[in-house]
Write a protein that holds these residues in place. Structure first.
Motif, mmCIF file in Angstrom:
data_model
loop_
_atom_site.group_PDB
_atom_site.id
_atom_site.type_symbol
_atom_site.label_atom_id
_atom_site.label_comp_id
_atom_site.label_asym_id
_atom_site.label_seq_id
_atom_site.Cartn_x
_atom_site.Cartn_y
_atom_site.Cartn_z
ATOM 1 N N LYS A 67 -34.855 60.722 -36.449
ATOM 2 C CA LYS A 67 -34.231 59.597 -35.755
ATOM 3 C C LYS A 67 -33.175 60.008 -34.733
ATOM 4 N N ARG A 68 -32.521 61.126 -34.999
ATOM 5 C CA ARG A 68 -31.439 61.566 -34.107
ATOM 6 C C ARG A 68 -31.192 63.052 -34.322
ATOM 7 N N SER A 69 -30.429 63.635 -33.418
ATOM 8 C CA SER A 69 -30.080 65.046 -33.501
ATOM 9 C C SER A 69 -28.568 65.192 -33.405
ATOM 10 N N LEU A 70 -28.053 66.290 -33.972
ATOM 11 C CA LEU A 70 -26.615 66.533 -34.011
ATOM 12 C C LEU A 70 -26.263 67.721 -33.128
ATOM 13 N N PHE A 71 -25.151 67.590 -32.417
ATOM 14 C CA PHE A 71 -24.696 68.624 -31.490
ATOM 15 C C PHE A 71 -23.232 68.940 -31.768
ATOM 16 N N LEU A 72 -22.882 70.210 -31.599
ATOM 17 C CA LEU A 72 -21.513 70.676 -31.808
ATOM 18 C C LEU A 72 -20.907 71.079 -30.474
#
Length: 295
Positions: A67-72
């Motif tokens: 559903k979504r992606s995470l970024f740092l």
């Protein structure tokens, strides 16, 4: 030489040239180690109401879900609240992916985790290493530079969005662990210069794994700093409340984050002591610091 790469060199006495203390073979190994993950390093773009680019910086993919992606990235890359930022991958299609939500930010340690909803290009997530960092370790930064060139109608400076991220390589000069108001904060220092703007938030690689997040360049002495992956691990532990004795890796903790936000993306409330840290940090630095930020 890759776009934005270091160019200073000297002889070794054996007929071989070095780049910031790296032999040609060292340099090639560093460059090659980043190939699988270059597409995972994205540019953050903030635009005005007139859709003019008014700010850019760098982030990288740490978790990809259905559903979504995470970024740092760095906390200082965002204003006090989300301002319509988008990200863009270096795949040439110039498609913008809106930043969905700031999930967590730590102003004291300058780290921020955000989400992007929907399908993003299927690039591999970076791999982290929390192994000990040693002086003289060979490292490379992968970050999006945005030089300003006199391309406007009257010669005014206009930001140029270089398509591919630049590679900046060298060696660790020292590590510094500070234990005062923060429970754990490890800063990595390297003396090779990081050329170009907007590199803040870029991953720092060693042997193909991320050991830190590039923060800024100090223009006074040419030193650059990153916050270590071990600090990222500690920040996630504190946020999720799993305890310092937890054996969970950064990847496993990010899975917990993703599982928590599957139904919706909540407004994450900072613990009271973290709010105090952010407030103190903002009073000291405002939206920027005395350093020449790369953003």
């Amino acid at each position: 030489m890759e776009a934005g790469g270091s160019s200073s060199s000297r002889g070794t006495g054996t007929g071989e040239f070095t780049v910031y203390g790296l032999t040609q073979n060292d340099d090639k190994q560093l460059v090659d180690s980043t190939i699988p993950f270059r597409g995972s390093v994205v540019r953050i773009i903030r635009v005005s109401k007139e859709e003019d680019v008014i700010g850019t910086s760098t982030a990288f993919l740490v978790f990809r879900g259905e559903k979504r992606s995470l970024f740092l990235t760095c906390d200082h890359n965002f204003m006090k609240k989300k301002m319509g930022e988008v990200i863009r991958f270096s795949n040439g299609d110039k498609k913008n992916y809106p930043v969905e939500k700031i999930l967590y930010r730590d102003g004291a340690r300058d780290l921020l985790l955000f989400s992007v909803k929907g399908d993003v290009p299927e690039n591999p997530c970076v791999e982290f290493s929390t192994d000990k960092i040693e002086q003289h370790d060979k490292v490379v930064i992968v970050g999006h530079t945005t030089p300003s060139l006199p391309l406007g109608r009257n010669g005014e400076l206009v930001p140029v969005l270089v398509n591919q991220p630049g590679l900046y390589r060298g060696r660790i000069s020292t590590t510094f662990i500070r234990e005062d108001i923060q429970k754990y904060y490890e800063k990595i220092t390297y003396n090779f210069p990081v050329a170009g703007e907007s590199v803040g938030g870029a991953p720092l690689f060693r042997d193909g794994k991320v050991i830190g997040v590039h923060l800024a360049r100090d223009g006074r002495n040419g030193r650059s700093d990153a916050v270590s992956a071990r600090t990222v691990l500690q920040v996630l532990r504190e946020w999720l409340g799993v305890g310092e004795d937890s054996q969970a890796t950064i990847k496993e903790l990010l899975q917990i984050v993703y599982d928590k936000i599957k139904p919706k993306v909540p407004n994450v409330e900072l613990p009271s002591y973290r709010k105090k840290l952010r407030s103190e940090s903002e009073k000291e630095e405002g939206c920027s610091s005395n350093q020449d930020r790369d953003t």
